[in-house]
Each structure stands twice: as structure tokens, then as C-alpha cells.
Design a protein around this motif. Structure first.
Motif, PDB file in Angstrom:
ATOM      1  N   ILE A 222       0.816  -1.219   0.000  1.00 55.79           N
ATOM      2  CA  ILE A 222       0.000   0.000   0.000  1.00 55.79           C
ATOM      3  C   ILE A 222       0.847   1.265   0.000  1.00 55.79           C
ATOM      4  N   GLY A 223       2.135   1.164   0.313  1.00 55.12           N
ATOM      5  CA  GLY A 223       3.018   2.323   0.281  1.00 55.12           C
ATOM      6  C   GLY A 223       3.091   3.072   1.598  1.00 55.12           C
ATOM      7  N   LEU A 224       4.196   3.782   1.793  1.00 51.34           N
ATOM      8  CA  LEU A 224       4.440   4.465   3.062  1.00 51.34           C
ATOM      9  C   LEU A 224       3.486   5.635   3.300  1.00 51.34           C
ATOM     10  N   ILE A 225       3.045   6.283   2.224  1.00 53.54           N
ATOM     11  CA  ILE A 225       2.140   7.429   2.405  1.00 53.54           C
ATOM     12  C   ILE A 225       0.839   6.971   3.051  1.00 53.54           C
ATOM     13  N   ARG A 226       0.282   5.870   2.552  1.00 54.20           N
ATOM     14  CA  ARG A 226      -0.963   5.354   3.137  1.00 54.20           C
ATOM     15  C   ARG A 226      -0.719   4.743   4.518  1.00 54.20           C
ATOM     16  N   LYS A 227       0.460   4.181   4.734  1.00 57.21           N
ATOM     17  CA  LYS A 227       0.772   3.640   6.063  1.00 57.21           C
ATOM     18  C   LYS A 227       0.857   4.757   7.101  1.00 57.21           C
ATOM     19  N   ALA A 228       1.163   5.973   6.626  1.00 54.68           N
ATOM     20  CA  ALA A 228       1.264   7.122   7.537  1.00 54.68           C
ATOM     21  C   ALA A 228      -0.074   7.830   7.727  1.00 54.68           C
ATOM     22  N   ASP A 229      -1.166   7.263   7.208  1.00 57.39           N
ATOM     23  CA  ASP A 229      -2.478   7.904   7.296  1.00 57.39           C
ATOM     24  C   ASP A 229      -2.822   8.266   8.736  1.00 57.39           C
ATOM     25  N   LYS A 230      -3.286   9.481   8.924  1.00 62.19           N
ATOM     26  CA  LYS A 230      -3.623  10.081  10.223  1.00 62.19           C
ATOM     27  C   LYS A 230      -2.380  10.441  11.046  1.00 62.19           C
ATOM     28  N   GLN A 260      -1.600   3.803  -6.271  1.00 63.95           N
ATOM     29  CA  GLN A 260      -0.555   2.797  -6.332  1.00 63.95           C
ATOM     30  C   GLN A 260      -0.094   2.591  -7.771  1.00 63.95           C
ATOM     31  N   ILE A 261       1.152   2.196  -7.932  1.00 63.59           N
ATOM     32  CA  ILE A 261       1.657   1.829  -9.247  1.00 63.59           C
ATOM     33  C   ILE A 261       0.863   0.619  -9.741  1.00 63.59           C
ATOM     34  N   GLY A 262       0.338   0.714 -10.969  1.00 63.86           N
ATOM     35  CA  GLY A 262      -0.432  -0.381 -11.545  1.00 63.86           C
ATOM     36  C   GLY A 262      -1.904  -0.358 -11.194  1.00 63.86           C
ATOM     37  N   ASP A 263      -2.364   0.701 -10.539  1.00 65.34           N
ATOM     38  CA  ASP A 263      -3.776   0.795 -10.143  1.00 65.34           C
ATOM     39  C   ASP A 263      -4.404   2.005 -10.818  1.00 65.34           C
ATOM     40  N   GLU A 264      -5.723   2.003 -10.901  1.00 62.80           N
ATOM     41  CA  GLU A 264      -6.445   3.138 -11.479  1.00 62.80           C
ATOM     42  C   GLU A 264      -7.268   3.873 -10.431  1.00 62.80           C
ATOM     43  N   LYS A 265      -7.197   3.402  -9.213  1.00 62.40           N
ATOM     44  CA  LYS A 265      -8.002   3.981  -8.140  1.00 62.40           C
ATOM     45  C   LYS A 265      -7.161   4.883  -7.269  1.00 62.40           C
ATOM     46  N   ASN A 266      -7.721   6.032  -6.887  1.00 61.36           N
ATOM     47  CA  ASN A 266      -7.060   6.943  -5.962  1.00 61.36           C
ATOM     48  C   ASN A 266      -7.552   6.693  -4.539  1.00 61.36           C
ATOM     49  N   PHE A 267      -6.628   6.800  -3.585  1.00 61.64           N
ATOM     50  CA  PHE A 267      -6.965   6.596  -2.185  1.00 61.64           C
ATOM     51  C   PHE A 267      -6.761   7.900  -1.415  1.00 61.64           C
ATOM     52  N   PRO A 268      -7.795   8.403  -0.747  1.00 60.32           N
ATOM     53  CA  PRO A 268      -7.627   9.620   0.063  1.00 60.32           C
ATOM     54  C   PRO A 268      -6.772   9.330   1.288  1.00 60.32           C
ATOM     55  N   VAL A 269      -5.934  10.280   1.648  1.00 55.90           N
ATOM     56  CA  VAL A 269      -5.084  10.121   2.827  1.00 55.90           C
ATOM     57  C   VAL A 269      -5.052  11.424   3.621  1.00 55.90           C
ATOM     58  N   ASP A 270      -4.902  11.273   4.924  1.00 54.10           N
ATOM     59  CA  ASP A 270      -4.769  12.418   5.828  1.00 54.10           C
ATOM     60  C   ASP A 270      -3.392  12.315   6.477  1.00 54.10           C
TER      61      ASP A 270
END
Length: 447
Positions: A222-230, A260-270
Motif C-alpha cells: 500500500i506504500g508508506l504514504i498510506r501507512k502514515a495515514d492520520k 498505487q503503481i499499476g492501479d487506477e483507483k485513488n486513495f484519500p489520505v490524511d
């Protein structure tokens, strides 16, 4: 609170005897099989184990390797009725703390467990101290007090922060201080060094990737950016990031979402973003190496980490702090520095800043045979000591297509000066030029 100890042996009478012997001093857990032993070890977070070498289900050494893979700091004492030199060597090489023979000498076991418990207590104290160091700005100088005031004002905001300053000044420590004093403190603090890995790898680590999206992507990340959510994401040495990845970071900061690389969906992050650099970003912008729009996005709040030479008064707090840290780590009796040694420290320029000070004190504590560190133990005139604490990320420079030879030469000289702790003789030697020529170049390039 009593230290927890787990005894694993398939003979019930041995378990009963050892529990009776130890239960006054320890919180004792017992198991007669490997499966329950491993479960108790995990659930009770036990780090002191008495383990039989031969169990009905298999080798105790195999179980020991499993336990150490779960907690590498665990202290495991192997028990056996089949004592051979070969078994002893195998056990110690596999990670056993000690090898004791059955029938067990109770007095020997109690002394051994007491020593092991002291080791665990020292490690716990050291871990707590290191955690305190990572999260605390040490010093009462004007510059440090100023940083604390800024941190107090911005800690609970989402404003991006750019921390600038020389290598070794504690930029990551400032970032950690912002995080741990904020309303995000209970959420993740994730740091990544942008200079420590190639751009493609850095991108995949930050943004993540779908399984099969490229060669080697065997599972989803999922990547470090999403792991850092909140929580907080700390981009160390962002000045080393290449232009294409800078664009993706800019978009993430603007849109507050990642793909994510290889995905078409965006994930919101805080995510609260803090960046650092020891480079002159405005100079990098002029050279075309850093996006100006990204600079303004990350530089909402700028904090300058002061060099140690500009806050010498903080040595009175930093030196005892590092002495205490390493006297615990090395079980030494050092408890301070002599007046002459402190005077020499105060007159030293510390080109490597706080990181260099810590290295100096670590070495002095380790090698000192006295309770006070003297001038000789500091060894400040040793070139190996002064030049020897570079990390691998500082041994390379990037040269971009389109840079002029003068710009490249300036970059190389600046790198050589930093890599040689601003010592001009060493720098000249490493560049293969005379000191006189180096002085001319430093003046010409305003270094």
C-alpha cells in the motif's frame, strides 16, 4: 513487577521442580510442548526462557530459532542431559545465551538467571533512553528554545514544514518532536531518506504498487504514504528527489490522495508532511533540479536546525546525555568528563554537528578506563575519528544533463568539503589539487 520466565520441558517433574525453585523471584510460565510454549512466549511477551534441548516433538534449537525470530532480544538458556562440546557450540552459535547441564545446580541457575535479568533490564533502560533521545530536543540555547516555540505553535496544524540545516544537526529529531507533541502522536511517524534509494524504488515505496504491476511485485504494497495515514510522513533529504517524482509528490500534497503503481483507483489520505534538506533548495531551483512550485508547497513553515558550533552552551546537557546512554549500553562506570575535556569540546568546531559529538562520546565511553573522560579519550585530533561517520547516502552526488562544467565543479567541491568535514587539507588531497587552488575555488564559488 516480577520478571516473566518461560520454562519449556517435556518432563513434568522438571517443570514442577523449576517452578517451585523460581516462583518467589519470577513470574513463572511452563509448557511441556513446543506449540503451547511458542503461544505463551508470544501472548505473554516473555523474553527470558529456559528451554530443553531435546523435546518429544523435535529439537529445542529449532524452537529457539523461531522464538528469536519473533523477539531477537530474548534471552534463551538451553538445558540438556546430553552435554557435549558439540551441543554447546551449536547452541551458542544458534543464539543461546547459555548452555546448562542437567541435573541442574540450583545455585548456578539462580546466579545465571540473575545475570540474564540484569542484561534485560539494561537493554530495556537503553531502549527507553534511545526512544527519549529520538523524541526530545536537548538544549537550552536561544536557537533550541526558538525551535520549541515554533513547534508549540504549529504542532496541531496540518501545515507542511521544511527543516533545513547541515548534516548531523538533528533535523529528523525536530520532525519527531513535532509529531510526538501533536494531536497525531498516537498515529504512525514514518520517515524515509530520499537520497538512500533509486528514484523508481523510492516511488514504489512511497506510493505502493499492485501485485504483478512490475517484475518483482509478488504481493501488494500500500506504500508508506498510506501507512502514515492520520500520522506524519517525514521526507528526509527531499532535495535529492528527481523531477518526475517531485511532480507526483506535488500532486499528492495538492489532492490529498495517492494512486498505487499499476492501479487506477485513488486513495484519500490524511497525512502531515515534514521535509528536510541540507542543500540550498533555491540554488537547486536555479539549476533546474527542484520544482519551484513544490518548494513553496513544502516550505509553509521553515525551521532551521542550528549547527552545534553555534550553540556550544548546549554541550553541558548533550555530553552527560550521551555519556549516560553509552555507559548503559557498554556497562561502563564513566559518569562525566574532566574540566580539560569539556574545555576542548567547547573549542572544537564539530563539522559533523551533534551526530559527530555522539560518535565521539560513544567511542570515549567505550575505550575509557577512568570514571571521567579525559582529553586523550576524546581523541579529537584523530583524522579517522573526525572523518569516519559518513553514512552511505552521503557518498554519492547527482550530476544532471545540461549542467555546466562550472556548476558540476562547484557541486563536487562542496561535496568534498562536506565529506571531509570542512578540512581543507583533506579536501585538497581527495580532489588531487593544492590547498592554494582549493582556497581559490572556495572563494570563486562562494563556498
Amino acid at each position: 513487577m516480577k520478571t516473566k520466565i518461560l520454562i519449556i520441558d517435556d518432563e513434568a517433574k522438571i517443570l514442577r521442580a523449576l517452578k517451585f525453585l523460581l516462583e518467589d523471584e519470577y513470574q513463572v510460565f511452563t509448557s511441556d510442548n513446543m506449540t503451547d510454549g511458542k503461544r505463551i512466549f508470544i501472548e505473554e511477551k516473555i523474553n527470558l526462557v529456559l528451554l530443553d534441548l531435546r523435546l518429544s516433538e523435535g529439537s529445542g534449537l529449532n524452537l529457539m530459532e523461531e522464538l528469536l525470530s519473533i523477539d531477537p532480544s530474548a534471552v534463551i538458556i538451553i538445558m540438556t542431559a546430553y552435554s557435549t562440546i558439540d551441543n554447546s557450540i551449536r547452541a551458542i552459535k544458534a543464539g543461546a545465551y547459555y548452555f546448562i547441564t542437567k541435573p541442574i545446580d540450583n545455585e548456578q541457575l539462580l546466579i545465571l538467571l540473575s545475570t540474564a535479568s540484569e542484561k534485560l533490564d539494561l537493554k530495556k533502560e537503553l531502549d527507553q533512553l534511545q526512544g527519549h533521545l529520538r523524541k526530545t530536543l536537548i538544549g537550552e540555547s536561544k536557537s533550541i528554545l526558538g525551535i520549541r516555540k515554533v513547534v508549540d505553535k504549529i504542532k496541531d496544524t496540518d501545515a507542511t514544514v521544511l527543516i533545513t540545516g547541515e548534516s548531523g544537526t538533528g533535523k529528523e529529531l525536530i520532525a519527531q518532536t513535532i509529531h510526538t507533541s501533536s494531536n497525531r502522536a498516537k498515529k504512525p511517524f514514518i520517515a524515509i531518506n530520499c537520497a538512500a534509494m533509486p528514484s523508481e524504488l523510492l516511488e514504489s515505496e512511497l506510493f505502493g504498487y499492485k501485485k504483478g504491476s512490475f517484475t518483482g511485485a509478488f504481493k501488494e504494497n500500500i506504500g508508506l504514504i498510506r501507512k502514515a495515514d492520520k500520522g506524519t510522513l517525514f521526507l528526509d533529504e527531499i532535495g535529492e528527489m528527481d523531477g518526475r517524482l517531485q511532480s507526483k509528490i506535488l500532486r499528492f500534497l495538492q489532492e490529498k490522495e495517492v494512486r498505487q503503481i499499476g492501479d487506477e483507483k485513488n486513495f484519500p489520505v490524511d497525512v502531515r508532511v515534514i521535509c528536510s534538506t541540507n542543500r540550498d533548495i533555491k540554488e537547486q531551483i536555479r539549476l533546474g533540479n527542484f520544482r519551484e512550485d513544490l518548494y513553496y508547497r513544502i516550505n509553509v513553515i521553515n525551521i532551521v536546525a542550528p549547527p552545534l558550533r553555534d550553540r556550544v552552551e548546549d554541550l553541558q546537557l548533550l555530553v552527560p546525555h550521551f555519556i549516560h546512554k553509552y555507559r548503559i549500553a557498554y556497562s561502563k562506570d564513566v559518569d562525566g568528563v574532566t574540566e580539560e575535556a569539556m574545555k576542548q569540546l567547547k573549542s572544537y568546531s564539530f563539522p559533523g554537528n551533534v551526530r559527530e559529538l555522539e560518535n565521539i562520546i560513544q567511542r570515549a565511553v567505550l575505550l575509557s578506563g577512568e570514571d571521567q573522560i579525559g582529553v586523550d579519550a576524546l581523541n579529537l585530533n584523530n583524522p579517522t575519528l573526525i572523518r569516519g561517520d559518513h553514512d552511505s547516502s552521503e557518498k554519492h552526488i547527482k550530476i544532471y544533463e545540461g549542467e555546466s562544467l562550472k556548476d558540476i565543479e562547484k557541486k563536487v567541491i562542496r561535496f568534498a568539503l562536506e565529506n571531509n568535514r570542512q578540512n581543507r587539507r583533506w579536501t585538497a588531497e581527495s580532489l588531487g589539487i593544492s590547498e592554494r587552488s582549493l582556497r581559490y575555488k572556495i572563494k570563486e564559488y562562494d563556498l
